[in-house]
Design an enzyme around this catalytic site. Structure first.
Site, mmCIF file in Angstrom:
data_model
loop_
_atom_site.group_PDB
_atom_site.id
_atom_site.type_symbol
_atom_site.label_atom_id
_atom_site.label_comp_id
_atom_site.label_asym_id
_atom_site.label_seq_id
_atom_site.Cartn_x
_atom_site.Cartn_y
_atom_site.Cartn_z
ATOM 1 N N ARG A 92 -17.802 26.535 13.267
ATOM 2 C CA ARG A 92 -18.396 25.185 13.365
ATOM 3 C C ARG A 92 -18.764 24.307 12.382
ATOM 4 N NH1 ARG A 92 -21.053 27.384 18.577
ATOM 5 N NH2 ARG A 92 -22.457 25.577 19.383
ATOM 6 N N ARG A 131 -26.911 23.769 33.655
ATOM 7 C CA ARG A 131 -26.202 25.094 33.346
ATOM 8 C C ARG A 131 -27.145 26.015 33.651
ATOM 9 N NH1 ARG A 131 -23.158 25.866 27.749
ATOM 10 N NH2 ARG A 131 -25.184 25.289 26.733
ATOM 11 N N ARG A 165 -30.882 28.916 29.836
ATOM 12 C CA ARG A 165 -31.059 29.394 28.634
ATOM 13 C C ARG A 165 -32.295 28.670 27.798
ATOM 14 N NH1 ARG A 165 -25.046 28.866 25.862
ATOM 15 N NH2 ARG A 165 -26.370 27.713 24.172
#
Ligand code: ADP
Ligand code: ADP
Ligand code: ZN
Length: 220
Positions: A92, A131, A165
């Protein structure tokens, strides 16, 4: 083509990398290595790596390169990765990409393909907002686009552990998108120059993205 294959899934948070990765990895016969999943697993087990990563993850910041690279180096040394790897969410940063090149070189391997998941910010925000993640196996679902067969229950492992999350809250998402732009986006030029980058239209439906990935891997 060499018998081992090391493939990177690159793209912003919420683009759909994890959703594609497990099926693609089993098709290729290589392990799915997600650094986000590895950190969450370390955190569940309360390891030193997990505890140090937590502060960064909660704020939507990248964990320091050295910590991530040590974790990936250890993972690539496990037997199942001797046939290659499907890296999801790593590298990343440019230093992580350079470290990965060194790790693979020592194994007589290289980055074979980088599949870039291209999606607009509005799509990413919409996907992250809905999500649901399995706390046992990390599989991702979506309240609208990929609902589980039974509410709250993971289709993949059968556990009743689907949850939002903690870093999918709005402030952390904004920070993750900013981290992506400043630190991860430069990898596009890096891998374009290396000639291994392929752009995937990640705005499409899950099944369409899946076939686009297969096509990109089959072509030279
Ligand atoms: P997403 O799928 O939304 O992109 P991930 O599960 O990949 O999120 O990552 C969650 C968090 O884990 C990141 O915000 C970051 O704090 C940490 N993380 C995961 N991979 C890396 C990495 N390669 N370098 C630094 N931090 C990472
Ligand atoms: P990443 O690993 O890139 O952060 P995920 O695979 O976790 O992304 O996907 C983010 C969210 O978007 C999840 O809720 C997932 O169910 C959903 N999703 C993934 N791919 C698609 C798609 N092609 N169309 C619609 N929703 C998707
Ligand atoms: Zn599960």
């Amino acid at each position: 083509m060499s018998s081992t294959q090391d493939i990177i899934l690159l793209g912003p948070p919420g683009a759909g990398k994890g959703t594609q990765a497990s099926r693609l990895a089993s098709r290729l016969g290589v392990p799915h290595i997600s650094t986000g999943d590895l950190f969450r697993q370390n955190l569940r087990e309360q390891t030193p790596v997990g505890l140090m990563a937590k502060g960064f993850m909660d704020r939507g910041l990248l964990v320091p390169d050295e910590v991530v690279c040590d974790m990936v180096r250890d993972r690539l040394e496990l037997e199942d990765a001797s046939s290659g790897s499907l890296l999801d969410g790593f590298p990343r940063t440019i230093p992580q990409a350079q470290a990965l090149e060194g790790m693979l070189r020592r194994l007589g391997r290289r980055v074979d393909r980088v599949l870039f998941f291209d999606a607009q910010d509005a799509t990413l925000v919409e996907r992250i907002a809905g999500r649901l993640t399995c706390s046992a196996c990390s599989a991702a679902f979506h309240t609208t686009f990929a609902p589980p067969k039974v509410a709250g229950v993971c289709d993949k492992c059968g556990k009743a552990g689907l949850a939002v999350r903690s870093d999918d809250a709005e402030a952390a998402v904004r920070a993750r998108l900013a981290e992506y732009r400043s630190k991860t986006q430069p990898l596009l030029a890096h891998y374009t120059e290396a000639g291994c980058l392929r752009v995937i239209n990640a705005e499409q439906a899950i099944a369409t993205v899946e076939s686009a990935l297969a096509t990109a891997l089959a072509a030279n």
